[in-house]
Design a protein around this motif. Sequence first.
Motif, mmCIF file in Angstrom:
data_model
loop_
_atom_site.group_PDB
_atom_site.id
_atom_site.type_symbol
_atom_site.label_atom_id
_atom_site.label_comp_id
_atom_site.label_asym_id
_atom_site.label_seq_id
_atom_site.Cartn_x
_atom_site.Cartn_y
_atom_site.Cartn_z
ATOM 1 N N GLY A 102 1.148 7.703 -16.265
ATOM 2 C CA GLY A 102 0.616 6.608 -17.069
ATOM 3 C C GLY A 102 0.631 5.256 -16.379
ATOM 4 N N LYS A 103 1.094 5.205 -15.142
ATOM 5 C CA LYS A 103 1.190 3.940 -14.417
ATOM 6 C C LYS A 103 -0.171 3.542 -13.838
ATOM 7 C CE LYS A 103 3.804 1.667 -10.772
ATOM 8 N NZ LYS A 103 4.907 1.783 -9.828
ATOM 9 N N LYS A 104 -0.560 2.292 -14.068
ATOM 10 C CA LYS A 104 -1.799 1.757 -13.489
ATOM 11 C C LYS A 104 -1.473 1.166 -12.116
ATOM 12 C CE LYS A 104 -4.069 0.989 -17.891
ATOM 13 N NZ LYS A 104 -4.671 0.022 -18.806
ATOM 14 N N TYR A 105 -1.187 2.062 -11.191
ATOM 15 C CA TYR A 105 -0.696 1.656 -9.871
ATOM 16 C C TYR A 105 -1.745 0.933 -9.037
ATOM 17 C CZ TYR A 105 -3.112 5.697 -7.876
ATOM 18 O OH TYR A 105 -4.057 6.595 -7.483
ATOM 19 N N ARG A 106 -3.011 1.250 -9.244
ATOM 20 C CA ARG A 106 -4.053 0.566 -8.469
ATOM 21 C C ARG A 106 -4.124 -0.906 -8.859
ATOM 22 N NH1 ARG A 106 -6.379 5.667 -10.056
ATOM 23 N NH2 ARG A 106 -6.746 7.004 -8.247
ATOM 24 N N TRP A 120 5.128 -2.645 -1.228
ATOM 25 C CA TRP A 120 5.155 -1.222 -1.564
ATOM 26 C C TRP A 120 4.890 -0.998 -3.045
ATOM 27 C CZ3 TRP A 120 5.530 2.465 2.133
ATOM 28 C CH2 TRP A 120 5.955 2.059 3.396
ATOM 29 N N VAL A 121 4.143 0.079 -3.348
ATOM 30 C CA VAL A 121 3.874 0.481 -4.725
ATOM 31 C C VAL A 121 4.157 1.979 -4.829
ATOM 32 C CG1 VAL A 121 2.105 0.712 -6.518
ATOM 33 C CG2 VAL A 121 2.148 -1.329 -5.060
ATOM 34 N N ASP A 122 4.900 2.364 -5.871
ATOM 35 C CA ASP A 122 5.248 3.767 -6.121
ATOM 36 C C ASP A 122 4.393 4.339 -7.247
ATOM 37 O OD1 ASP A 122 7.308 3.548 -4.251
ATOM 38 O OD2 ASP A 122 8.806 3.067 -5.772
ATOM 39 N N LYS A 132 -0.251 19.530 -4.255
ATOM 40 C CA LYS A 132 0.537 19.301 -5.469
ATOM 41 C C LYS A 132 0.665 17.812 -5.775
ATOM 42 C CE LYS A 132 3.309 23.414 -4.738
ATOM 43 N NZ LYS A 132 4.608 23.942 -4.391
ATOM 44 N N LEU A 133 0.847 17.516 -7.061
ATOM 45 C CA LEU A 133 1.122 16.156 -7.503
ATOM 46 C C LEU A 133 2.557 15.823 -7.105
ATOM 47 C CD1 LEU A 133 -0.295 13.898 -9.134
ATOM 48 C CD2 LEU A 133 0.888 14.775 -11.134
ATOM 49 N N GLU A 134 2.727 14.743 -6.342
ATOM 50 C CA GLU A 134 4.050 14.389 -5.829
ATOM 51 C C GLU A 134 4.277 12.888 -5.920
ATOM 52 O OE1 GLU A 134 4.590 15.892 -1.845
ATOM 53 O OE2 GLU A 134 3.858 17.878 -2.390
ATOM 54 N N PRO A 135 5.550 12.457 -5.933
ATOM 55 C CA PRO A 135 5.825 11.017 -5.889
ATOM 56 C C PRO A 135 5.417 10.447 -4.528
ATOM 57 C CG PRO A 135 7.870 12.294 -6.139
ATOM 58 C CD PRO A 135 6.747 13.260 -6.036
ATOM 59 N N LYS A 136 4.778 9.302 -4.573
ATOM 60 C CA LYS A 136 4.271 8.675 -3.351
ATOM 61 C C LYS A 136 4.627 7.193 -3.371
ATOM 62 C CE LYS A 136 0.048 8.335 -0.610
ATOM 63 N NZ LYS A 136 -1.358 8.749 -0.467
#
Length: 155
Positions: A102-106, A120-122, A132-136
């Motif tokens: 749900g994070k609007k990281y862009r 940095w943005v997580d 796979k979907l992974e933390p980045k």
Amino acid sequence: MKLQPVLATFTAAAMLSLYSLPVRAADPTEKDAIAMAERGAAFIKAHGKDEMIRKVAARDPSFIQGSLYVDIRDLKTGIVLAHPVNPSIVGKDLTDVPDASGKKYRREIIDLAASKGSGWVDYQYKNPTSGKLEPKTTYILRVGDVVLEAGIYKK
């Protein structure tokens, strides 16, 4: 039977077998992401934004190495200008599309680039090497009116 020659032969055979093992490249680090973004910034300063867009779109090895790559976003509009792994998003404004959590990281990327120029943005993203979907975590670097993004997957 002398043990010395047998042991030496066994040791030599064991050492040679190590050379035939597959070598796995080390996972990219935060340092690698920063270096790649800075390499992109230097390229833009030397050759211009349009040439950098062409390089990224063409998957130039200077800007894509396994799961580490640079993509380019317009700072003002949020539109993706080049993406070597997911070209289907080029030309699109995905600024307010959230990740799986749900994070609007862009939006955060653009705001950080506009206010501080780098950082940095997580978020969560599909890893091109694992599928796979992974933390980045992504290092962002503003260069004029574009944002370079180079991220690594967290383990």
